[in-house]
Each structure stands twice: as C-alpha cells, then as structure tokens.
Design a protein around this motif. Sequence first.
Motif, PDB file in Angstrom:
ATOM      1  N   TYR B 268       0.838  -1.209   0.000  1.00  0.00           N
ATOM      2  CA  TYR B 268       0.000   0.000   0.000  1.00  0.00           C
ATOM      3  C   TYR B 268       0.870   1.256   0.000  1.00  0.00           C
ATOM      4  O   TYR B 268       0.528   2.254  -0.655  1.00  0.00           O
ATOM      5  CB  TYR B 268      -0.920  -0.031   1.220  1.00  0.00           C
ATOM      6  N   LEU B 269       1.993   1.214   0.687  1.00  0.00           N
ATOM      7  CA  LEU B 269       2.887   2.372   0.688  1.00  0.00           C
ATOM      8  C   LEU B 269       3.413   2.667  -0.718  1.00  0.00           C
ATOM      9  O   LEU B 269       3.771   3.801  -1.027  1.00  0.00           O
ATOM     10  CB  LEU B 269       4.068   2.144   1.638  1.00  0.00           C
ATOM     11  N   GLN B 272      -0.675   3.116  -3.200  1.00  0.00           N
ATOM     12  CA  GLN B 272      -1.910   3.558  -2.562  1.00  0.00           C
ATOM     13  C   GLN B 272      -2.933   4.091  -3.563  1.00  0.00           C
ATOM     14  O   GLN B 272      -4.128   4.093  -3.292  1.00  0.00           O
ATOM     15  CB  GLN B 272      -1.619   4.577  -1.458  1.00  0.00           C
ATOM     16  N   LEU B 277      -9.995   4.510  -1.903  1.00  0.00           N
ATOM     17  CA  LEU B 277     -11.030   4.698  -0.879  1.00  0.00           C
ATOM     18  C   LEU B 277     -10.456   4.649   0.538  1.00  0.00           C
ATOM     19  O   LEU B 277     -11.093   5.115   1.481  1.00  0.00           O
ATOM     20  CB  LEU B 277     -12.106   3.615  -0.994  1.00  0.00           C
ATOM     21  N   LYS B 281      -3.976   2.703   6.706  1.00  0.00           N
ATOM     22  CA  LYS B 281      -3.279   1.542   6.164  1.00  0.00           C
ATOM     23  C   LYS B 281      -4.139   0.279   6.287  1.00  0.00           C
ATOM     24  O   LYS B 281      -4.952   0.156   7.205  1.00  0.00           O
ATOM     25  CB  LYS B 281      -1.952   1.348   6.903  1.00  0.00           C
TER      26      LYS B 281
END
Lengths: 120, 360
Positions: B268-269, B272, B277, B281
Amino acid sequence: MTQVKICNVAQLPPGERKTIEFNGMSIGVFNIDGKYYAALNTCPHRGGPVCTGRLGKELLAEFVGVGLRVREYYGDSPVLSCPWHGWEFNLETGVHLADSTIMLPTYKVTIENETIFAEI
Amino acid sequence: MGDFRVVDSDAHYMEGLDQLVDYFPEPWKTRLLGGSKKDKASIAGIYPISTGDRSVFGRIHRDEFTEIQRKAGGFTPEIIPDVMEFLGVDAINMLSQKMLTFSRLKGDDERATLLANAYTDYMLDKVVDPSEGIYTMIPLPFQEPREAVDLINRCAGEKGIIGGCFVTAGPEPPFGNRKYDPIYEAAEANNLPVVFHAGGGGIDEFVTAGYEKFIETHVLGFLMANQSQITSLVIQGVPEKFPDLKIVFQESGVFWIPLMMHRLDTEYLKRQSEAPLLTKKPSEYIKEMYFGIQPLEVPDDLSHLRHVIDMIGGADRLLYASDYPHWDYDPPSAIIDLPILSKDEKQRILAGTANEVFGI
C-alpha cells in the motif's frame, strides 16, 4: 536554517525542475504553474532520487452508491512519486499519501529580486 | 467450563438433505425425493464435496460423537445439548455443513440460494433455541446477491440468527467487488455480522490443481481462500463503504493475519493510488475485524504466538471457535491452557468477543 540561492526565476519556468547540491544534500526545486516547491531529493524509503520522479495529483475516490463503481478523481495538491518504488508525497506538506507518519523533508521557497531561494 | 463462560463461535451442523428436503420449494423437493430419501450418493452430489479423507484414513475418529448420535438415533437437533456438554460450551453457533460446497456450484447456482433458504428455515423451525444457547448463521449465496439480501431481510430479525456467513473459497469476483455491496448494505442495516469462513469445497483445484495429499490442499486452500478475500475486502474499501459492518474471518488459525497486515501495508505504501477509498493503512482495517482462533497454531516457543496476538490487536480481536465435529477441531482448553494469556484475555476470547460481535 540557511537561505540557499537556487537560480533566477527565468531559469526555472513553469513545468521545470532542477536539483542542487547543498551541504552534501541533493535538493529538488520545482515550478508548478508558477508556484515553487523544494524537497530533499532522497526518499525516506530506500534513498531513491525522489525529486526526479513523476509529478501528478493525488488520486481520490468517492463511494457514490451501493453496487456502483467507485468514482475516482484527482485532487488539487501536487504529488511527487519516487521512481524507485512509487512512494508518493504531497509536495506541499511532504506527507506520504499512504502514511502520515512518513515525511519527505520539504523547504520553504521565496523569491527576492527575481532570485529563487530555499530555506534549508 | 470451570471459571469461564464459553461461547463456541463456529461449530458445524451436519445437516443432511433428507432433513432439509421439506424446506425446498418445488420442483426441487420432488427432484430430491426422486433421488433418495436418504442423503446418499444419488442426491448428495447435488452439493459436491472435495476429495481427501478428513479422518486420515481412520486415524481420527469421534467416538463420543458417534455415541451421541447412536443414542439419538442419528444426527438430529436433539444431540446439540450433548455436543455442547462434551465441548463444555454455554452457547454454540452452528454453521451449515452443506454451505461449504457453495464454491463448487459453478453451473446451476440456484442450488446455493435454495440451500441457504431451506437451511435457514429448517434451523429456525427445528434447531435454534436462544434460551438454550443454540444459534446459527444465514448461509449467504454469493452467486445471487439479490437473493442473499432477501434472505437477510427476511430472517435477520430472528433471535436465533446471529450472523450471515460466506464461504471464502471460490467466489469470482472476490468479495470486495461492488456486486456484493447490496449484501453488505443489508447486513449492516440489520446489524448482522458477516462471517467469512474458509471451506473445503473446491480446494483441490482453486489455486493449483495437482496437489496429492489433503494436508497440502488443506494447509494452503483454507488459508489462501481467506487471504484472497481479506485482500479484496480491504483494498476495495468495503470497511470504508460500510463502516458499521462487523467482519469476522474464521478457520485459518491466527498466524496468517499479521502476514497479511504487513504484506498489504508494504505494498500500500507503494501503490496507494490503487486503493483510493482507504483513509488508513490496510492493517488498521484488519485490526478492526474479528478472527476465530481455530485451528490454533501452537509453536514450541509460545512467545511467538503471544507476539502474533499482540500484532493483530490482542485478545479483543479473537473468538473461540471449535469447528466441531471436524477433524481439526479445537476444544476450549486450546485457550484455557495457554500460559501466555491472562485470565481476562481468556474470558474475552472464550466468550467476550462473541458477546461483542454476535450479542450472545
């Protein structure tokens, strides 16, 4: 804090960027539509040359209804993406878009007598 | 059990089609009766199971379960108090056995909706009894979301219904897709927790065909089914769309949870923008979910298990779940005997979290 001279404004027109060296640090300076930004050219992730990365806007989304595709759109803040692994930072604040505890150092940019300075 | 109140958040009601047949509509009732009045080969194939011998070819057996059924003359609703006494639980959440096959119903998917309705009606009519601590969940037919919504709206208000349950193997697209939004909306509106439960139907082929032993397909299949769904739910923002929806995952133990938290966070880092939405994290959403403990991994060094529990948010996230009478069930002693937990943490896992999630 040191006022570091970057260049004359004519040397950094809108849409351009440059990097300078100061005290062993690489600093990126940007002119985005007439607004100036400066950031450390070292990504806090793995040390990549973040200021050479893609400039864009933050992708946002809105849940518009049950069963409907989420509406995606771009926000207003300029976003810098590190070319090494894609970490993205709000160039106005230095905050990582995915984790507000991660910061890319940014610097205030001033103009005096047609000369661009960064407070580093 | 002893000093503890114990709620079993996941045991299985081993319903036979012969028990459910009167709750099927026509023409299915006639079809089922035309095959056999017993739940044998001619009709059992309507809800196919996976291969692999759960008993490890006779090594695992449930003598007490056999005896309980013998006294009652078979698997009947009357045996449940005896099962509860054997386990030492004060309340029990019985999950449909046959719904575990939903992942294999690729063609005539009406079968999922039919079973979900018949099972729910049968359980309400013959089995659930909140005064005795006996509850069940609505099997959610993911193949037909509108039918799942109708079933939720029809039955969620019943006291014996404490959740809606998805089997996590097999849905295409996975459960984060917007096609399931109406189900989450209905569950949230009815304050009905949604339980994502791993299942054996389809584990033979849903990832990579050709594993030779059940230990391979079970270790991987149950795990990967839950991993695929938690990934889809979080990245597609289901907890953002339905913030009051209670989400439970069951039957993959607990060590997989920090793996998913850290793996999702790490990506995700970097990506993203593919999960726009989200406002925090992925791990932070996962730490708002609940997890059945079974089958609990117990390492030689119990401090490793302690670290895992701490990483996922502590005992507040965990529910005691037996999975009885399945081959790898955990009795309450799996929690009671753990020296790494305080008495309060044990009580939380054994019953407190179930009270928070299911209201029992």
